[in-house]
Motif scaffolding. Sequence first.
Motif, PDB file in Angstrom:
ATOM      1  N   ARG A 148       0.776  -1.222   0.119  1.00 60.31           N
ATOM      2  CA  ARG A 148       0.076  -0.103   0.027  1.00 60.31           C
ATOM      3  C   ARG A 148       0.792   1.065   0.006  1.00 60.31           C
ATOM      4  O   ARG A 148       1.369   1.582   1.094  1.00 60.31           O
ATOM      5  CB  ARG A 148      -0.900   0.109   1.293  1.00 60.31           C
ATOM      6  N   ALA A 149       0.848   1.838  -1.203  1.00 55.70           N
ATOM      7  CA  ALA A 149       1.721   3.254  -1.304  1.00 55.70           C
ATOM      8  C   ALA A 149       3.161   3.066  -0.857  1.00 55.70           C
ATOM      9  O   ALA A 149       3.644   3.543  -0.236  1.00 55.70           O
ATOM     10  CB  ALA A 149       0.969   4.353  -0.618  1.00 55.70           C
ATOM     11  N   GLY A 150       3.769   1.771  -1.254  1.00 55.13           N
ATOM     12  CA  GLY A 150       5.220   1.649  -0.890  1.00 55.13           C
ATOM     13  C   GLY A 150       5.423   0.861   0.536  1.00 55.13           C
ATOM     14  O   GLY A 150       6.597   0.666   0.843  1.00 55.13           O
ATOM     15  N   ILE A 151       4.324   0.695   1.269  1.00 54.58           N
ATOM     16  CA  ILE A 151       4.315   0.104   2.590  1.00 54.58           C
ATOM     17  C   ILE A 151       3.792  -1.335   2.389  1.00 54.58           C
ATOM     18  O   ILE A 151       2.561  -1.229   2.101  1.00 54.58           O
ATOM     19  CB  ILE A 151       3.362   0.944   3.557  1.00 54.58           C
ATOM     20  N   LEU A 166      16.998   9.920  19.517  1.00 55.21           N
ATOM     21  CA  LEU A 166      16.048   8.711  19.398  1.00 55.21           C
ATOM     22  C   LEU A 166      14.670   9.064  19.412  1.00 55.21           C
ATOM     23  O   LEU A 166      13.729   8.568  18.735  1.00 55.21           O
ATOM     24  CB  LEU A 166      16.226   7.552  20.668  1.00 55.21           C
ATOM     25  N   ARG A 167      14.552  10.369  19.988  1.00 53.62           N
ATOM     26  CA  ARG A 167      12.894  10.818  20.014  1.00 53.62           C
ATOM     27  C   ARG A 167      12.678  11.043  18.752  1.00 53.62           C
ATOM     28  O   ARG A 167      11.643  11.034  18.409  1.00 53.62           O
ATOM     29  CB  ARG A 167      13.021  11.833  21.194  1.00 53.62           C
ATOM     30  N   LEU A 168      13.509  11.950  18.201  1.00 57.19           N
ATOM     31  CA  LEU A 168      13.279  12.375  16.892  1.00 57.19           C
ATOM     32  C   LEU A 168      12.979  11.473  15.831  1.00 57.19           C
ATOM     33  O   LEU A 168      12.173  11.551  14.809  1.00 57.19           O
ATOM     34  CB  LEU A 168      14.404  13.606  16.514  1.00 57.19           C
ATOM     35  N   LEU A 169      14.196  10.363  15.860  1.00 53.46           N
ATOM     36  CA  LEU A 169      14.119   9.038  15.060  1.00 53.46           C
ATOM     37  C   LEU A 169      12.460   8.507  15.011  1.00 53.46           C
ATOM     38  O   LEU A 169      11.958   8.059  14.155  1.00 53.46           O
ATOM     39  CB  LEU A 169      14.971   8.192  15.301  1.00 53.46           C
ATOM     40  N   ARG A 170      12.074   8.441  16.137  1.00 58.64           N
ATOM     41  CA  ARG A 170      10.503   7.924  16.435  1.00 58.64           C
ATOM     42  C   ARG A 170       9.500   8.866  15.624  1.00 58.64           C
ATOM     43  O   ARG A 170       8.704   8.220  14.972  1.00 58.64           O
ATOM     44  CB  ARG A 170      10.004   7.790  18.128  1.00 58.64           C
ATOM     45  N   THR A 171       9.736   9.799  15.705  1.00 57.92           N
ATOM     46  CA  THR A 171       8.858  10.910  15.140  1.00 57.92           C
ATOM     47  C   THR A 171       8.769  10.646  13.521  1.00 57.92           C
ATOM     48  O   THR A 171       8.118  10.472  12.850  1.00 57.92           O
ATOM     49  CB  THR A 171       9.000  12.138  15.343  1.00 57.92           C
ATOM     50  N   TYR A 172      10.206  10.570  13.110  1.00 56.38           N
ATOM     51  CA  TYR A 172      10.496  10.366  11.651  1.00 56.38           C
ATOM     52  C   TYR A 172      10.038   8.961  11.151  1.00 56.38           C
ATOM     53  O   TYR A 172       9.124   9.008  10.116  1.00 56.38           O
ATOM     54  CB  TYR A 172      11.927  10.284  11.365  1.00 56.38           C
ATOM     55  N   ILE A 173      10.012   8.036  12.026  1.00 62.23           N
ATOM     56  CA  ILE A 173       9.499   6.622  11.563  1.00 62.23           C
ATOM     57  C   ILE A 173       7.721   6.772  11.496  1.00 62.23           C
ATOM     58  O   ILE A 173       7.429   6.197  10.419  1.00 62.23           O
ATOM     59  CB  ILE A 173       9.889   5.633  12.608  1.00 62.23           C
ATOM     60  N   ASP A 174       7.381   7.332  12.163  1.00 60.47           N
ATOM     61  CA  ASP A 174       6.007   7.512  12.506  1.00 60.47           C
ATOM     62  C   ASP A 174       5.479   7.973  11.255  1.00 60.47           C
ATOM     63  O   ASP A 174       4.408   7.628  10.507  1.00 60.47           O
ATOM     64  CB  ASP A 174       5.217   8.315  13.536  1.00 60.47           C
ATOM     65  N   ALA A 200       0.203   7.703   6.502  1.00 62.03           N
ATOM     66  CA  ALA A 200      -0.564   7.909   5.346  1.00 62.03           C
ATOM     67  C   ALA A 200       0.188   9.169   4.646  1.00 62.03           C
ATOM     68  O   ALA A 200      -0.039   9.207   3.143  1.00 62.03           O
ATOM     69  CB  ALA A 200      -1.999   8.290   5.503  1.00 62.03           C
ATOM     70  N   SER A 201       0.750   9.973   4.981  1.00 63.47           N
ATOM     71  CA  SER A 201       1.254  11.100   4.427  1.00 63.47           C
ATOM     72  C   SER A 201       3.019  10.931   4.205  1.00 63.47           C
ATOM     73  O   SER A 201       3.568  11.845   3.879  1.00 63.47           O
ATOM     74  CB  SER A 201       1.142  12.325   5.387  1.00 63.47           C
ATOM     75  N   ALA A 202       3.442   9.732   4.133  1.00 60.64           N
ATOM     76  CA  ALA A 202       4.678   9.264   3.688  1.00 60.64           C
ATOM     77  C   ALA A 202       5.105   9.776   2.440  1.00 60.64           C
ATOM     78  O   ALA A 202       4.215   9.631   1.591  1.00 60.64           O
ATOM     79  CB  ALA A 202       4.957   7.919   3.990  1.00 60.64           C
ATOM     80  N   PRO A 203       6.082  10.170   2.243  1.00 59.45           N
ATOM     81  CA  PRO A 203       6.544  10.471   0.747  1.00 59.45           C
ATOM     82  C   PRO A 203       6.799   9.234  -0.184  1.00 59.45           C
ATOM     83  O   PRO A 203       7.162   8.050   0.414  1.00 59.45           O
ATOM     84  CB  PRO A 203       8.080  11.111   1.061  1.00 59.45           C
ATOM     85  N   THR A 204       6.502   9.621  -1.357  1.00 49.83           N
ATOM     86  CA  THR A 204       6.746   8.440  -2.356  1.00 49.83           C
ATOM     87  C   THR A 204       7.702   8.393  -3.491  1.00 49.83           C
ATOM     88  O   THR A 204       8.099   7.650  -4.123  1.00 49.83           O
ATOM     89  CB  THR A 204       5.234   8.118  -2.914  1.00 49.83           C
ATOM     90  N   ARG A 241       8.528  -0.761   5.446  1.00 45.10           N
ATOM     91  CA  ARG A 241       9.084  -0.023   4.620  1.00 45.10           C
ATOM     92  C   ARG A 241      10.730  -0.158   4.153  1.00 45.10           C
ATOM     93  O   ARG A 241      11.057  -0.002   4.989  1.00 45.10           O
ATOM     94  CB  ARG A 241       8.803   1.429   4.736  1.00 45.10           C
ATOM     95  N   ALA A 242      10.935  -0.340   3.045  1.00 42.43           N
ATOM     96  CA  ALA A 242      12.151  -0.348   2.369  1.00 42.43           C
ATOM     97  C   ALA A 242      12.644   0.795   1.730  1.00 42.43           C
ATOM     98  O   ALA A 242      12.195   1.206   0.997  1.00 42.43           O
ATOM     99  CB  ALA A 242      12.155  -1.607   1.469  1.00 42.43           C
ATOM    100  N   LEU A 243      13.728   1.266   2.280  1.00 41.33           N
ATOM    101  CA  LEU A 243      14.566   2.576   2.047  1.00 41.33           C
ATOM    102  C   LEU A 243      15.931   2.304   1.280  1.00 41.33           C
ATOM    103  O   LEU A 243      16.399   1.112   1.866  1.00 41.33           O
ATOM    104  CB  LEU A 243      14.429   3.536   2.824  1.00 41.33           C
ATOM    105  N   PRO A 244      16.724   3.052   0.695  1.00 39.03           N
ATOM    106  CA  PRO A 244      18.190   2.845   0.162  1.00 39.03           C
ATOM    107  C   PRO A 244      18.891   2.589   1.806  1.00 39.03           C
ATOM    108  O   PRO A 244      18.738   3.449   2.415  1.00 39.03           O
ATOM    109  CB  PRO A 244      18.356   3.948  -0.404  1.00 39.03           C
TER     110      PRO A 244
END
Length: 336
Positions: free
Chosen positions: A7-10, A164-172, A177-181, A55-58
Amino acid sequence: MEAMPERAGILTFSTNELPERDRVPVWREVFGRSISKLDLELVSNDPLLCESSIRALPDVTIWSSLISGAVTAKRTSSHLADGDDNFVLNIIRRGRLSVTQRDREVIPDEGAAFLWSNAEKGTLRQLETSDFVSVALSRRLLEGVVRNVDNVFMRPIPASTEALRLLRTYIDVLLGASAPTSPELLALSAAHMGDLAVLAIGATRGEEEVARNGGLRAARLQAVKSDILANLTQADLNIEHVAARHRVSPRYVRDLFNADGTTFGDFVREQRLRKVYRLLCDPMERRRSIGEIALTCGFGDISHFNHSFRRRFGETPSDARERAIRNPANQSIELS
């Protein structure tokens, strides 16, 4: 692979609709073999309930998992034959885990994290229903930029660690649904996640400055934007309050938006105008007056709102609503 639709890359994986007898075998074959690189055993007689998003990224793969009950997951000698020597940063959102690898044991607190090595045998014992997120990081990404990477794995990383706190936000965001594609944005996201992971784990002195100027700033900007969107309807939303919530100065927030090619005020106004526009085109909101909608979206001055709306969309709020009524199949214009 029906158990893992895209679903949309996920990718999503769930055992919940499978017959109980098939859940563990399917988990091992589909999720364990290709994603977590682990084997799974039930500790109790309760059926396995597992829901995951991947989600797989480079150079980076992220997945979140909610697994019920008490289970044991192992990476054994037979698994090591797959040649995977990457690291996995595991962040515990909820639940209790006891993790053992290379004679080291970690029992992380909620919100905390630990680094796991796929080059080693190990055991993860889930003591109760747990919700966690994992970030697979290539060895190539970490070697040379993390101090003694083979010695820092299996050390608890406190939940209070800023990176780590910011990484958790980035992962969310990346799993939402608004993740870049676009490939460009996904590659940039992967780089920023790598920067944050490096900072959380422990960067070398030279790479720490690089990471702070890259992933840390990007994640802070994303966290600030998420804060704004969550509080958009508050008429008193201002840069001082937002900065205080993120424990940075208002000037720092201004610099983040300037580097992004905009300003704090412009971003807030743009998001409020978009929200008003969507509500004006929503048939369920027809009974509400335009002024009421503008006020509930955070505009305190109706005259200023009308001027801003017309300048942004090239029509009055009334025109936008009437056009949506006349042509419900084409209710919106491009919000770019």
